[in-house]
Scaffold this active site. Sequence first.
Site, PDB file in Angstrom:
ATOM      1  CG  ASP A   1      -1.903  13.817  -1.603  1.00 18.57           C
ATOM      2  OD1 ASP A   1      -2.639  13.685  -0.609  1.00 18.57           O
ATOM      3  OD2 ASP A   1      -2.317  14.061  -2.752  1.00 18.57           O
TER       4      ASP A   1
ATOM      5  CE1 TYR B   1       9.025   6.809   9.888  1.00 19.79           C
ATOM      6  CE2 TYR B   1       9.323   9.190  10.078  1.00 19.79           C
ATOM      7  CZ  TYR B   1       9.090   8.068   9.305  1.00 19.79           C
ATOM      8  OH  TYR B   1       8.929   8.193   7.949  1.00 19.79           O
TER       9      TYR B   1
ATOM     10  NE  ARG C   1      -0.906   1.578   4.224  1.00 22.67           N
ATOM     11  CZ  ARG C   1      -1.701   2.291   5.023  1.00 22.67           C
ATOM     12  NH1 ARG C   1      -2.885   1.826   5.365  1.00 22.67           N
ATOM     13  NH2 ARG C   1      -1.329   3.465   5.481  1.00 22.67           N
TER      14      ARG C   1
ATOM     15  CB  VAL D   1      11.883  -5.718   6.183  1.00 20.05           C
ATOM     16  CG1 VAL D   1      11.222  -5.611   4.826  1.00 20.05           C
ATOM     17  CG2 VAL D   1      11.270  -4.759   7.190  1.00 20.05           C
TER      18      VAL D   1
HETATM   19  N1  LIG Z   1       3.755   9.140   4.253  1.00 14.79           N
HETATM   20  C1  LIG Z   1       4.652  10.119   4.365  1.00 14.79           C
HETATM   21  O1  LIG Z   1       4.321  11.306   4.410  1.00 14.79           O
HETATM   22  C2  LIG Z   1       6.109   9.767   4.458  1.00 14.79           C
HETATM   23  C3  LIG Z   1       7.025  10.802   4.667  1.00 14.79           C
HETATM   24  C4  LIG Z   1       8.372  10.501   4.729  1.00 14.79           C
HETATM   25  C5  LIG Z   1       8.794   9.204   4.580  1.00 14.79           C
HETATM   26  N2  LIG Z   1       7.878   8.211   4.382  1.00 14.79           N
HETATM   27  C6  LIG Z   1       8.375   6.858   4.241  1.00 14.79           C
HETATM   28  O2  LIG Z   1       7.794   6.264   3.096  1.00 14.79           O
HETATM   29  C7  LIG Z   1       7.692   4.854   3.287  1.00 14.79           C
HETATM   30  C8  LIG Z   1       6.275   4.381   3.011  1.00 14.79           C
HETATM   31  O3  LIG Z   1       5.376   5.089   3.844  1.00 14.79           O
HETATM   32  P1  LIG Z   1       3.791   4.991   3.652  1.00 14.79           P
HETATM   33  O4  LIG Z   1       3.278   6.319   4.010  1.00 14.79           O
HETATM   34  O5  LIG Z   1       3.488   4.409   2.336  1.00 14.79           O
HETATM   35  O6  LIG Z   1       3.455   3.960   4.836  1.00 14.79           O
HETATM   36  P2  LIG Z   1       2.254   2.873   4.944  1.00 14.79           P
HETATM   37  O7  LIG Z   1       2.107   2.600   6.401  1.00 14.79           O
HETATM   38  O8  LIG Z   1       1.079   3.307   4.162  1.00 14.79           O
HETATM   39  O9  LIG Z   1       2.857   1.585   4.231  1.00 14.79           O
HETATM   40  C9  LIG Z   1       3.909   0.848   4.811  1.00 14.79           C
HETATM   41  C10 LIG Z   1       3.869  -0.568   4.267  1.00 14.79           C
HETATM   42  O10 LIG Z   1       4.932  -1.288   4.905  1.00 14.79           O
HETATM   43  C11 LIG Z   1       4.445  -2.536   5.333  1.00 14.79           C
HETATM   44  N3  LIG Z   1       5.244  -3.040   6.457  1.00 14.79           N
HETATM   45  C12 LIG Z   1       5.255  -2.597   7.732  1.00 14.79           C
HETATM   46  N4  LIG Z   1       6.074  -3.350   8.475  1.00 14.79           N
HETATM   47  C13 LIG Z   1       6.623  -4.278   7.649  1.00 14.79           C
HETATM   48  C14 LIG Z   1       7.548  -5.342   7.822  1.00 14.79           C
HETATM   49  N5  LIG Z   1       8.080  -5.637   9.028  1.00 14.79           N
HETATM   50  N6  LIG Z   1       7.905  -6.083   6.737  1.00 14.79           N
HETATM   51  C15 LIG Z   1       7.345  -5.831   5.519  1.00 14.79           C
HETATM   52  N7  LIG Z   1       6.437  -4.861   5.303  1.00 14.79           N
HETATM   53  C16 LIG Z   1       6.087  -4.077   6.356  1.00 14.79           C
HETATM   54  C17 LIG Z   1       2.988  -2.272   5.725  1.00 14.79           C
HETATM   55  O11 LIG Z   1       2.227  -3.475   5.753  1.00 14.79           O
HETATM   56  C18 LIG Z   1       2.565  -1.310   4.610  1.00 14.79           C
HETATM   57  O12 LIG Z   1       2.093  -2.008   3.475  1.00 14.79           O
HETATM   58  C19 LIG Z   1       8.180   4.593   4.708  1.00 14.79           C
HETATM   59  O13 LIG Z   1       9.543   4.245   4.680  1.00 14.79           O
HETATM   60  C20 LIG Z   1       7.996   5.932   5.370  1.00 14.79           C
HETATM   61  O14 LIG Z   1       8.841   6.093   6.491  1.00 14.79           O
HETATM   62  C21 LIG Z   1       6.551   8.463   4.314  1.00 14.79           C
END
Ligand SMILES: NC(=O)c1ccc[n+]([C@@H]2O[C@H](COP(=O)([O-])OP(=O)(O)OC[C@H]3O[C@@H](n4cnc5c(N)ncnc54)[C@H](O)[C@@H]3O)[C@@H](O)[C@H]2O)c1
Length: 244
Positions: free
Chosen positions: A184, A150, A12, A57
Amino acid sequence: MTPVALVTGGARGLGACIARHLASEGYRVAVADRDLAQAKATAQAIGPQAAGIALDVSSEDAMEEALDTVVRQFGLPWLLVNNAAIMKAEKVLDIGIDTFDAIMAVNLRGTFLGSQRFARRLRAANKGGRIVNIGSLAGENGGTATGAHYAASKGGVHTLTKVFARDLAPHGITVNAIAPGPLDLPSVAETIGEENARRAMASLPTGEPGRPETVARMVVELARPDAGAITGSIIDINSGLYMR
Ligand SMILES: NC(=O)c1ccc[n+]([C@@H]2O[C@H](COP(=O)([O-])OP(=O)(O)OC[C@H]3O[C@@H](n4cnc5c(N)ncnc54)[C@H](O)[C@@H]3O)[C@@H](O)[C@H]2O)c1
């Protein structure tokens, strides 16, 4: 030959967007996630060039098994995107050690494990490759006051990026990170609440959050075979919140 990519946390959010984009750029994509049902659904929506696979992971065995599965199904990946992460908004005085360890296990240990195990296979094959880590603005500036675990995990991801990049440079393997500010995506409001998310988005210097598609396009650029000179870089996509 069709390039292969493995995207962790691809079920996702940003990971799914990256997986979709890589597929549209001609990659075969393994959508790896601890939520196997959602990973499969995401892969199915992408098409036959994608497959959903199970992966936690933070587990050495699971990482090796996932890599074995991808190699069997698609061949050795050219690209690993370490995207899986968990987030939680808590004040430093309230953070429990279990939560601290859980966030480190997925975000930092997971990125280390993925990079190391993948790079061992790339070295053995001697054909080069690409690793892109998804870091965060929080890893550079501490983010908000509600995510010490985090932010520290993402600072660690940025440091891992540089050390792996240095070590692997002679082998044609580049390692870079993208450090997004608020994107977003639904995870922002899920983590900090609707009202805080709305306020955070309203105060962005550029007036708009980062688009997942922009991050996905950057992944594709960093993964290009002719982008071998870009390594050890932390690429900011943060709506002007932080400038190095
Ligand atoms: N959303 C933001 O604004 C934002 C900002 C900066 C960085 N990020 C980074 O972007 C990346 C994705 O964020 P997102 O917003 O899509 O998050 P999200 O929570 O929507 O998706 C994270 C996905 O990782 C999976 N996941 C969690 N733990 C896991 C594990 N142990 N093994 C395998 N899969 C696992 C979840 O099931 C999920 O599908 C992350 O690294 C996050 O730190 C996001």
